[in-house]
Design a protein around this motif. Structure first.
Motif, PDB file in Angstrom:
ATOM      1  N   LEU A   3      15.133  24.596 -15.022  1.00 43.47           N
ATOM      2  CA  LEU A   3      14.410  23.945 -13.933  1.00 43.47           C
ATOM      3  C   LEU A   3      15.035  22.585 -13.669  1.00 43.47           C
ATOM      4  O   LEU A   3      15.106  21.736 -14.564  1.00 43.47           O
ATOM      5  N   ASP A   4      15.510  22.389 -12.456  1.00 45.91           N
ATOM      6  CA  ASP A   4      16.142  21.133 -12.082  1.00 45.91           C
ATOM      7  C   ASP A   4      15.065  20.126 -11.706  1.00 45.91           C
ATOM      8  O   ASP A   4      14.435  20.226 -10.653  1.00 45.91           O
ATOM      9  N   LEU A   5      14.858  19.114 -12.557  1.00 44.57           N
ATOM     10  CA  LEU A   5      13.843  18.096 -12.314  1.00 44.57           C
ATOM     11  C   LEU A   5      14.435  16.807 -11.773  1.00 44.57           C
ATOM     12  O   LEU A   5      13.725  15.799 -11.681  1.00 44.57           O
ATOM     13  N   SER A   6      15.684  16.822 -11.405  1.00 47.89           N
ATOM     14  CA  SER A   6      16.292  15.614 -10.852  1.00 47.89           C
ATOM     15  C   SER A   6      15.764  15.376  -9.435  1.00 47.89           C
ATOM     16  O   SER A   6      15.405  16.300  -8.710  1.00 47.89           O
ATOM     17  N   TRP A 173       8.854  19.026  -5.045  1.00 46.44           N
ATOM     18  CA  TRP A 173       8.607  20.206  -5.865  1.00 46.44           C
ATOM     19  C   TRP A 173       9.953  20.764  -6.283  1.00 46.44           C
ATOM     20  O   TRP A 173      10.827  21.023  -5.433  1.00 46.44           O
ATOM     21  N   PRO A 174      10.192  20.960  -7.562  1.00 50.38           N
ATOM     22  CA  PRO A 174      11.496  21.467  -8.012  1.00 50.38           C
ATOM     23  C   PRO A 174      11.715  22.941  -7.701  1.00 50.38           C
ATOM     24  O   PRO A 174      12.860  23.407  -7.695  1.00 50.38           O
ATOM     25  N   GLN A 175      10.653  23.677  -7.457  1.00 52.06           N
ATOM     26  CA  GLN A 175      10.766  25.101  -7.161  1.00 52.06           C
ATOM     27  C   GLN A 175       9.654  25.498  -6.200  1.00 52.06           C
ATOM     28  O   GLN A 175       8.674  24.775  -6.033  1.00 52.06           O
ATOM     29  N   PRO A 176       9.769  26.648  -5.534  1.00 54.07           N
ATOM     30  CA  PRO A 176       8.733  27.073  -4.579  1.00 54.07           C
ATOM     31  C   PRO A 176       7.387  27.252  -5.282  1.00 54.07           C
ATOM     32  O   PRO A 176       7.300  27.785  -6.393  1.00 54.07           O
TER      33      PRO A 176
END
Length: 205
Positions: A3-6, A173-176
């Motif tokens: 998970l890309d949290l940048s 939001w890092p993902q949908p």
């Protein structure tokens, strides 16, 4: 899955924090105690009186308020009390009109009949106008609260998956998470809040 949290804007992670954690840091609550003094009336005359009261308080920072997952719910306690007071005057005015009509019934004179009708119906109705306005306002607040409560679970599930970059002042939001909610897009707090509230169905309240 990685998970890309940048942050999508500065592409760094060192000042990125989950939105629930950022909001929790900006919300403080507690209790305060106050001492009150005054004068009371006793069997022997005036006596000093001292009382202690405890007050619960809650303070939210501007950031915490801008990231809120639902709008503040207005309480209707004062309006309800005011409505009860006005209804008391309404009932008293109607009762006085009935008593006055029974004591001095109109004898067929059109003017007396008109005055009796005004005293019996028109005057209480005029007094009741503020009461009707308060009731309408209470109904509106109740509907608003019900709509917020109905969508708050969905909005909160979207809200709690977001992150906030303190360097850029943006949320993302890092993902949908939900249809029409953008991911990997830097949003201002106002834009972020709108998407959360829209997911709950109360963005336009």
């Amino acid at each position: 899955m990685n998970l890309d949290l940048s942050c999508p804007q500065c592409e760094r992670i060192d000042m990125v924090q989950s939105v629930p954690a950022a909001m929790s840091e900006g919300t403080h609550s507690g209790y305060s105690t106050g001492v009150h003094s005054g004068v009371g009336i006793g069997p022997g005359g005036l006596v000093p009186a001292i009382g202690v009261s405890t007050h619960e308080f809650s303070h939210s920072s501007a950031l915490a308020r801008s990231l809120a997952w639902r709008p503040a719910l207005a309480t209707g306690g004062r309006h309800t009390l005011l409505g009860l007071v006005l209804s008391f005057f309404f009932v008293c005015a109607f009762a006085l009109g009935c008593v006055a009509t029974s004591i001095d019934p109109p004898d067929g004179d059109p003017i007396q009949i008109l005055v009796s009708l005004i005293g019996l119906f028109v005057f209480p109705i005029v007094l009741a106008i503020p009461l009707f306005a308060i009731v309408a306002g209470a109904i509106k607040r109740a509907r608003r609260a019900a709509k917020i409560a109905a969508g708050s679970t969905r909005a909160r599930s979207v809200w709690q998956n977001a992150f906030y970059c303190h360097r850029c002042g943006t949320a993302f939001w890092p993902q949908p998470t939900f249809p029409e909610v953008p991911h990997r897009t830097a949003l201002t707090p106002n834009q972020f809040r709108w998407h959360v509230w829209n997911a709950g169905g109360y963005a336009k309240l």
